[in-house]
Design a protein around this motif. Structure first.
Motif, PDB file in Angstrom:
ATOM      1  N   LYS A 346       0.929  -1.198   0.012  1.00 42.61           N
ATOM      2  CA  LYS A 346       0.036   0.038   0.022  1.00 42.61           C
ATOM      3  C   LYS A 346       0.783   1.279  -0.008  1.00 42.61           C
ATOM      4  N   ARG A 347       2.174   1.187   0.426  1.00 39.65           N
ATOM      5  CA  ARG A 347       3.047   2.224   0.225  1.00 39.65           C
ATOM      6  C   ARG A 347       3.628   2.387  -0.929  1.00 39.65           C
ATOM      7  N   VAL A 348       3.972   1.413  -1.686  1.00 33.99           N
ATOM      8  CA  VAL A 348       4.848   1.308  -2.902  1.00 33.99           C
ATOM      9  C   VAL A 348       4.161   2.597  -4.012  1.00 33.99           C
ATOM     10  N   PRO A 349       2.844   3.110  -4.252  1.00 34.41           N
ATOM     11  CA  PRO A 349       2.439   3.848  -5.082  1.00 34.41           C
ATOM     12  C   PRO A 349       3.007   5.408  -4.406  1.00 34.41           C
ATOM     13  N   GLY A 350       2.904   5.533  -2.975  1.00 33.11           N
ATOM     14  CA  GLY A 350       3.356   6.948  -2.548  1.00 33.11           C
ATOM     15  C   GLY A 350       4.802   7.054  -2.906  1.00 33.11           C
ATOM     16  N   LEU A 351       5.575   6.128  -2.861  1.00 34.62           N
ATOM     17  CA  LEU A 351       7.066   6.154  -3.069  1.00 34.62           C
ATOM     18  C   LEU A 351       7.249   6.345  -4.412  1.00 34.62           C
ATOM     19  N   CYS A 352       6.588   5.686  -5.494  1.00 32.91           N
ATOM     20  CA  CYS A 352       6.710   5.886  -6.659  1.00 32.91           C
ATOM     21  C   CYS A 352       6.461   7.498  -7.019  1.00 32.91           C
ATOM     22  N   ARG A 353       5.237   7.716  -6.582  1.00 28.02           N
ATOM     23  CA  ARG A 353       4.770   9.221  -6.860  1.00 28.02           C
ATOM     24  C   ARG A 353       5.785  10.300  -6.538  1.00 28.02           C
ATOM     25  N   ALA A 354       6.525   9.991  -5.389  1.00 28.65           N
ATOM     26  CA  ALA A 354       7.468  11.090  -4.859  1.00 28.65           C
ATOM     27  C   ALA A 354       8.842  11.071  -5.660  1.00 28.65           C
ATOM     28  N   ALA A 355       8.962  10.164  -6.648  1.00 33.41           N
ATOM     29  CA  ALA A 355      10.197   9.981  -7.124  1.00 33.41           C
ATOM     30  C   ALA A 355      10.210  10.671  -8.690  1.00 33.41           C
ATOM     31  N   ALA A 356      11.317  11.507  -8.732  1.00 30.73           N
ATOM     32  CA  ALA A 356      11.250  12.397 -10.165  1.00 30.73           C
ATOM     33  C   ALA A 356      11.581  11.116 -11.356  1.00 30.73           C
ATOM     34  N   VAL A 357      12.411  10.114 -10.981  1.00 31.62           N
ATOM     35  CA  VAL A 357      12.886   9.267 -12.000  1.00 31.62           C
ATOM     36  C   VAL A 357      12.766   7.874 -11.509  1.00 31.62           C
ATOM     37  N   GLY A 358      12.132   7.110 -12.254  1.00 28.68           N
ATOM     38  CA  GLY A 358      11.811   5.518 -12.046  1.00 28.68           C
ATOM     39  C   GLY A 358      12.924   4.844 -12.562  1.00 28.68           C
ATOM     40  N   LEU A 359      13.757   4.050 -11.905  1.00 28.88           N
ATOM     41  CA  LEU A 359      14.699   3.281 -12.471  1.00 28.88           C
ATOM     42  C   LEU A 359      14.558   1.830 -12.654  1.00 28.88           C
ATOM     43  N   VAL A 360      13.760   1.525 -13.884  1.00 33.73           N
ATOM     44  CA  VAL A 360      13.551   0.095 -14.026  1.00 33.73           C
ATOM     45  C   VAL A 360      14.788  -0.458 -15.054  1.00 33.73           C
ATOM     46  N   THR A 361      15.764  -1.185 -14.689  1.00 30.06           N
ATOM     47  CA  THR A 361      16.866  -1.461 -15.409  1.00 30.06           C
ATOM     48  C   THR A 361      17.297  -2.833 -15.381  1.00 30.06           C
ATOM     49  N   PRO A 362      16.551  -3.796 -15.733  1.00 31.08           N
ATOM     50  CA  PRO A 362      16.865  -5.095 -15.498  1.00 31.08           C
ATOM     51  C   PRO A 362      17.764  -5.385 -16.750  1.00 31.08           C
ATOM     52  N   LEU A 363      18.494  -6.364 -16.517  1.00 26.39           N
ATOM     53  CA  LEU A 363      19.706  -7.043 -17.718  1.00 26.39           C
ATOM     54  C   LEU A 363      18.681  -7.810 -18.510  1.00 26.39           C
ATOM     55  N   ARG A 364      17.652  -8.378 -17.882  1.00 26.54           N
ATOM     56  CA  ARG A 364      16.780  -9.209 -18.695  1.00 26.54           C
ATOM     57  C   ARG A 364      15.595  -9.359 -17.762  1.00 26.54           C
ATOM     58  N   ASP A 365      13.978  -9.249 -18.245  1.00 27.36           N
ATOM     59  CA  ASP A 365      13.174  -9.610 -17.451  1.00 27.36           C
ATOM     60  C   ASP A 365      11.976  -9.668 -18.539  1.00 27.36           C
ATOM     61  N   GLY A 366      11.108 -10.643 -18.049  1.00 25.35           N
ATOM     62  CA  GLY A 366      10.014 -11.091 -18.902  1.00 25.35           C
ATOM     63  C   GLY A 366       8.968  -9.825 -19.260  1.00 25.35           C
TER      64      GLY A 366
END
Ligand code: ADQ
Length: 462
Positions: A346-366
């Motif tokens: 339930k806290r994840v969306p609050g964290l995401c909204r506060a972040a100016a940049v979302g870093l989703v940088t997997p080497l490989r992901d489905g």
């Protein structure tokens, strides 16, 4: 209406709100038609006989939860062994981490046979069966060998590797042949379908019949991409609920003069977390204006800790974060906050909204659902920027994200700088398009399209 039977390694109680998006989506579908969810109970019987396991049945509303215990030996060879030391690394292109111990495949087959044997008597003639993920690739073949004629679909949540990497698995032919016991195979991305096609044509000497139909080993199967999504409405609602708002307020207050960059992952070597931290270090080195300002919050939840490669990645990350904080930190500012824990959903969306940049940088992901959650959580009037690895399945869809090659530290650092400096108008227009894309292909779309295709695919068996 036919009954839906979902089979996956783990089973979730669909009535419990804490279960993640996937569990909710599958649970919802099961609730609609009434259905059964079959899988491992989570219980390991020390000294239990191999190939045996007690079946537990429990009613959760209209859904029957049917779960099996596993003996220690079966669990260790099927789950820790073949699933997580062979299939997971190889399917994520990490042959260097694979352990082809001969005992693992025996346990993997035995556990799949056990699943099939216990599931078969619970099935009705008009059931539709939907099997999930790499733990259960041979399940349909085992069921077919026992006479099962029902429609069976399979969804692979992780990537399918290129033919040449797949071929390194000693049992690759058996695995691929097993897939032909299904009526429909769902992959996350078009690229996975291409890898499947290359294998079928070049390795199995089969045929592509058109319309995603493939023939090999005297069987025909449909293999298509069904990119999984999130429940966007649910996630947006969570963003506006109290827990997320409190989280957002705390972060905004604590980092009022600073720019937040956020990574949320399981601590898995496929997620490229050390590469991300190295790119962040390069950002601080090359663009000093970010010192005392940009702060990377990396939340990495513990996962599969008894597998060696996971201990190694943890140590690497700890030392990397320690070094950056030592080199660049000030008494009143630490560049990296690394938290080795799970954050409450339930806290994840609050964290995401506060972040100016979302870093989703997997080497490989489905796919990578965090990328979609980050987009859903943004304030449309002042959205953050998604930096996304081109090697995540999500990159095929989320074209307005800033795409990076996570192996290229310098290029990733440059892109993070671009994200931090992006003007509001551009941020808004990119976000709007991204939001539209994740809405069009949300988790309900994914489930409905897959099940519709499974009902309609021509089947030689029924
Ligand atoms: P995962 O590898 O687990 O799933 P992902 O798609 O990112 O990866 O989903 C993770 C989920 O767990 C997200 O909902 C995320 O918010 C949550 N999560 C992750 N770390 C967390 C943390 N530290 N604290 C709180 N929550 C956290 C596999 C495949 C993916 C595919 C999914 C679904 O590897 O590629 O997208 O299945 O098919």
């Amino acid at each position: 209406m036919s009954r839906l039977v979902v089979v996956s390694n783990r089973v979730a109680d669909p009535r419990k709100p804490a279960a993640g998006g996937l569990a909710v989506a599958l649970g919802e579908s099961l609730q609609q038609t009434g259905g059964m969810w079959f899988g491992w109970s989570g219980t390991i019987i020390e000294d239990g006989p191999t190939g045996e396991g007690e079946l537990h049945k429990q009613q959760a509303g209209k859904v029957t939860l049917a779960t099996l215990d596993l003996s220690r030996e079966d669990h260790d060879s099927y789950y820790l062994g073949y699933s997580n030391k062979v299939l997971w690394p190889v399917f994520h292109d990490r042959l260097d981490l694979a352990n082809f111990d001969a005992g693992f495949i025996t346990g993997y087959r035995r556990a799949n046979q056990l699943f099939a044997r216990k599931l078969l008597p619970l099935l009705r003639d008009d059931d539709i069966i939907w099997v999930h993920d790499y733990h259960l690739i041979p399940l349909a073949a085992e069921l077919r060998a026992m006479g099962c004629k029902q429609r069976i679909g399979f969804f692979l949540h992780i990537p399918l590797p290129p033919q040449i990497i797949m071929a390194a698995i000693p049992q690759h032919e058996w695995l691929m042949r097993s897939l032909f016991a299904y009526d429909l195979i769902g992959f996350q991305a078009q690229q996975d379908v291409q890898h499947f096609e290359r294998y079928v044509l070049n390795e199995a000497h089969g045929q592509a019949l058109g319309n995603d139909m493939f023939r090999a080993w005297n069987n025909t199967v449909r293999a298509s991409a069904f990119p999984i999504g999130i429940d966007v409405d649910e996630f947006v609602a969570l963003t506006h609920a109290k827990e997320a708002r409190d989280m957002y307020d705390t972060m905004k207050k604590e980092y009022s003069t600073r720019r937040l960059l956020l990574g949320i992952d399981r601590l898995d070597y496929s997620k490229g977390i050390p590469n991300r931290v190295r790119a962040f270090r390069e950002l601080l080195a090359n663009y000093p204006e970010n010192r005392r300002s940009a702060t990377l919050i990396q939340i990495a939840s513990p996962t599969r800790e008894t597998v060696d490669a996971y201990g190694d990645i943890r140590r690497e990350l700890e030392s990397l974060c320690g070094a950056i904080n030592g080199d660049y930190g000030e008494l009143d500012w630490m560049p990296v906050r690394y938290i080795h824990r799970m954050v409450a959903r339930k806290r994840v969306p609050g964290l995401c909204r506060a972040a100016a940049v979302g870093l989703v940088t997997p080497l490989r992901d489905g796919m990578n659902l965090v990328a979609k959650e980050y987009v859903a959580a943004q304030d449309p009037a002042d959205p953050g920027v998604l930096v996304l690895s081109r090697f995540a399945g999500a990159a095929e869809q989320l074209k307005e994200a800033l795409l990076v090659n996570p192996y290229d530290t310098h290029g990733t650092a440059e892109t993070i700088q671009q994200a931090l400096q992006m003007p509001l108008d551009e941020r808004k227009s990119r976000h709007q398009r991204l939001l539209q894309r994740i809405r069009e292909h949300d988790v309900h779309w994914w489930r409905e399209t897959f099940l519709e295709a499974l009902k309609e695919v021509p089947s030689e068996r029924s």
